[in-house]
Design an enzyme around this catalytic site. Sequence first.
Site, mmCIF file in Angstrom:
data_model
loop_
_atom_site.group_PDB
_atom_site.id
_atom_site.type_symbol
_atom_site.label_atom_id
_atom_site.label_comp_id
_atom_site.label_asym_id
_atom_site.label_seq_id
_atom_site.Cartn_x
_atom_site.Cartn_y
_atom_site.Cartn_z
ATOM 1 N N ASN A 87 11.426 38.346 42.412
ATOM 2 C CA ASN A 87 10.926 37.546 41.277
ATOM 3 C C ASN A 87 11.618 36.189 41.153
ATOM 4 O OD1 ASN A 87 13.243 38.945 40.430
ATOM 5 N ND2 ASN A 87 12.607 38.921 38.294
ATOM 6 N N GLU B 36 22.278 45.174 39.056
ATOM 7 C CA GLU B 36 21.563 44.375 38.046
ATOM 8 C C GLU B 36 20.119 44.859 38.068
ATOM 9 O OE1 GLU B 36 22.811 42.433 35.937
ATOM 10 O OE2 GLU B 36 24.650 41.582 36.751
ATOM 11 N N CYS C 174 13.482 39.861 34.607
ATOM 12 C CA CYS C 174 14.177 41.051 34.108
ATOM 13 C C CYS C 174 14.444 40.928 32.614
ATOM 14 C CB CYS C 174 15.475 41.258 34.873
ATOM 15 S SG CYS C 174 16.502 39.791 34.902
HETATM 16 P P1 NAD Z 1 13.086 46.929 44.185
HETATM 17 O O1 NAD Z 1 14.085 47.870 43.649
HETATM 18 O O2 NAD Z 1 11.782 47.456 44.619
HETATM 19 O O3 NAD Z 1 13.686 46.134 45.438
HETATM 20 C C1 NAD Z 1 14.848 45.344 45.365
HETATM 21 C C2 NAD Z 1 15.455 45.201 46.753
HETATM 22 O O4 NAD Z 1 15.926 46.475 47.180
HETATM 23 C C3 NAD Z 1 14.471 44.730 47.832
HETATM 24 O O5 NAD Z 1 15.125 43.841 48.689
HETATM 25 C C4 NAD Z 1 14.141 46.028 48.558
HETATM 26 O O6 NAD Z 1 13.737 45.851 49.897
HETATM 27 C C5 NAD Z 1 15.478 46.738 48.501
HETATM 28 N N1 NAD Z 1 15.418 48.197 48.662
HETATM 29 C C6 NAD Z 1 14.369 49.029 48.475
HETATM 30 N N2 NAD Z 1 14.735 50.318 48.715
HETATM 31 C C7 NAD Z 1 16.043 50.283 49.043
HETATM 32 C C8 NAD Z 1 17.009 51.285 49.366
HETATM 33 N N3 NAD Z 1 16.679 52.577 49.387
HETATM 34 N N4 NAD Z 1 18.272 50.906 49.632
HETATM 35 C C9 NAD Z 1 18.629 49.593 49.575
HETATM 36 N N5 NAD Z 1 17.769 48.601 49.284
HETATM 37 C C10 NAD Z 1 16.490 48.937 49.014
HETATM 38 O O7 NAD Z 1 12.906 45.821 43.064
HETATM 39 P P2 NAD Z 1 11.897 44.599 43.066
HETATM 40 O O8 NAD Z 1 10.518 45.108 42.784
HETATM 41 O O9 NAD Z 1 12.117 43.755 44.263
HETATM 42 O O10 NAD Z 1 12.435 43.750 41.812
HETATM 43 C C11 NAD Z 1 11.957 43.918 40.510
HETATM 44 C C12 NAD Z 1 12.985 44.630 39.660
HETATM 45 O O11 NAD Z 1 14.206 43.904 39.682
HETATM 46 C C13 NAD Z 1 12.582 44.706 38.211
HETATM 47 O O12 NAD Z 1 12.865 45.990 37.714
HETATM 48 C C14 NAD Z 1 13.477 43.667 37.544
HETATM 49 O O13 NAD Z 1 13.720 43.904 36.175
HETATM 50 C C15 NAD Z 1 14.717 43.787 38.362
HETATM 51 N N6 NAD Z 1 15.532 42.592 38.236
HETATM 52 C C16 NAD Z 1 16.738 42.664 37.586
HETATM 53 C C17 NAD Z 1 17.512 41.505 37.398
HETATM 54 C C18 NAD Z 1 18.824 41.527 36.663
HETATM 55 O O14 NAD Z 1 19.568 40.556 36.748
HETATM 56 N N7 NAD Z 1 19.143 42.587 35.932
HETATM 57 C C19 NAD Z 1 17.041 40.294 37.901
HETATM 58 C C20 NAD Z 1 15.810 40.274 38.548
HETATM 59 C C21 NAD Z 1 15.068 41.411 38.726
#
Ligand code: NAD
Length: 503
Positions: free
Chosen positions: A142, A237, A271
């Site tokens: 995002n 996060e 987020c």
């Molecule tokens: P996601 O969890 O699907 O993926 C995040 C990352 O993790 C990607 O690079 C993905 O390839 C990787 N990944 C997937 N499976 C994995 C595994 N088993 N082991 C290690 N890595 C793995 O999340 P997304 O859809 O990319 O992002 C959206 C989410 O992120 C939303 O829930 C949003 O709220 C959150 N977010 C949080 C913050 C914060 O600062 N708290 C900031 C931005 C987004």
Amino acid sequence: MKLLTSTKHLEVFNPATGQKIAEVPITLPDEVGTAVARARQVFPMWRELSFAHRARYLYAARDWIVDHQEEIIETICAETGKPRTEALIAEVFYCCDLLGYYAKNSERYLKDEARSPHLLKNKRVYVLYKPLGVVGVISPWNYPFTLALGDVVPALMAGNTVILKPSEYTPLSGLLVERLFREVGAPPYLVQTLCGYGETGAALVDHCDGIAFTGSVITGKKVAERAAQRLIPVLLELGGKDPMIVLKDADLERAANACVWGALSNAGQICMSVERVYVEGPIYDEFVRRVVEKVKSLRQGSEKRLGEIDIGPLTMPKQLETVERHIRDAVEKGAQILIGGTRKDGLFYEPTVLVDVDHSMQIMREETFGPVIPVMRVDSAQEALMLANDSHYGLAASLFTKNRELGAQLARQLETGNVCINDCIANFAVLEAPYGGVKESGLGRRHGEWGLRQFTSPQTVVVDRFGLKREPFWYPYNERMVHWISRALRLLYRRGWRRKFSV
Ligand code: NAD
């Protein structure tokens, strides 16, 4: 428009047009170890550099970003579909500020720190903040530039080398991060970007010395479980379901503007997006009227001229599915759609305002991550607080009131890592203060000294000052020693003494 899986390449699509824009080679899980080994070779040299020396690379990186801002914005917008204005403010601007902030402040936060012992007055004590080694940064789609550099930069300043695994949806922004450090002359393999799916990220957890993960709760828990097998530190996060509370004395116009921007910017894919709104009865109708009016005036589409749109598409089909599912569930349970509620071409979903919502609905409980504003009427500030805290998330909250005292009191009672009063989302831009979530929104904190120290392993050094042949409590034990220690105990901790001398 779907992200296609092939074993060796990621196919990248522009969510606004549906066009394929790139193919990027994947690093398979069994190739991750080799990349980590390369990063380990650079680590001893990087660790030994002074903070000033490391900072020079950060300032050069900032210059590079300023010079390449058009290309960076173009890349981010092409793979996320967001408006250029948002890429400029929340990605390019933020990253420049972050680089300068950590270039300037890291030495102050991480220099050797003398501690004055509470008990052992005959010792000199200091703490060293030693780097972990190779840090893996796993980032989401995002804010693909911000949330990659956001952890890469403090990890580097703390003396680590870094491997970045960007989201499979936004690898091009991740590759820009590697290129930027290469082009400013940083040591080879100081920062490497490995593209791939979740399994590549999982392999990073198996090889690195620390992990900074930003993403969903469900993946965050998997990362934490895997990291636990090796007992490596992990920053999480995660997602949010951020509440906004609007009290009856609020500045209505500011609250309505904040609500619309906070809920809809980046098409609601933040987020810290405003995901649910609680408004006190006396101002509820007027607040909803203003919000609907403002939503009506927003321009949605695929941007051809700078500044011509306010909202882009959702970034991927799975987000569209979640938005539709949450809205369908809410309507089935009695919610009313005041504006929006329709899917348009491709990945576009109309910005939507819902009323008559309650906590039996997914839209009030699960992260929607889409352009939806569900508004609920409440009878009092206490009811709003209770509903705001009725969540398994705890990332951020915002509240609007002119009563400073009440605002401060409610802020203290909100179960979130971040609170804005008469504002929203602003916490993320305050680099000096900790940013992170409670409950299922995460573990650990970004920004400030917290953001740096989590990439270190503190080492405490105790130095004897007087060089006696033996300490009074070393061998051999005897009765005199026990009496002596017992007398010291009574003397130091006797009643009344503590208050007088704060022992
Ligand atoms: P996601 O969890 O699907 O993926 C995040 C990352 O993790 C990607 O690079 C993905 O390839 C990787 N990944 C997937 N499976 C994995 C595994 N088993 N082991 C290690 N890595 C793995 O999340 P997304 O859809 O990319 O992002 C959206 C989410 O992120 C939303 O829930 C949003 O709220 C959150 N977010 C949080 C913050 C914060 O600062 N708290 C900031 C931005 C987004």
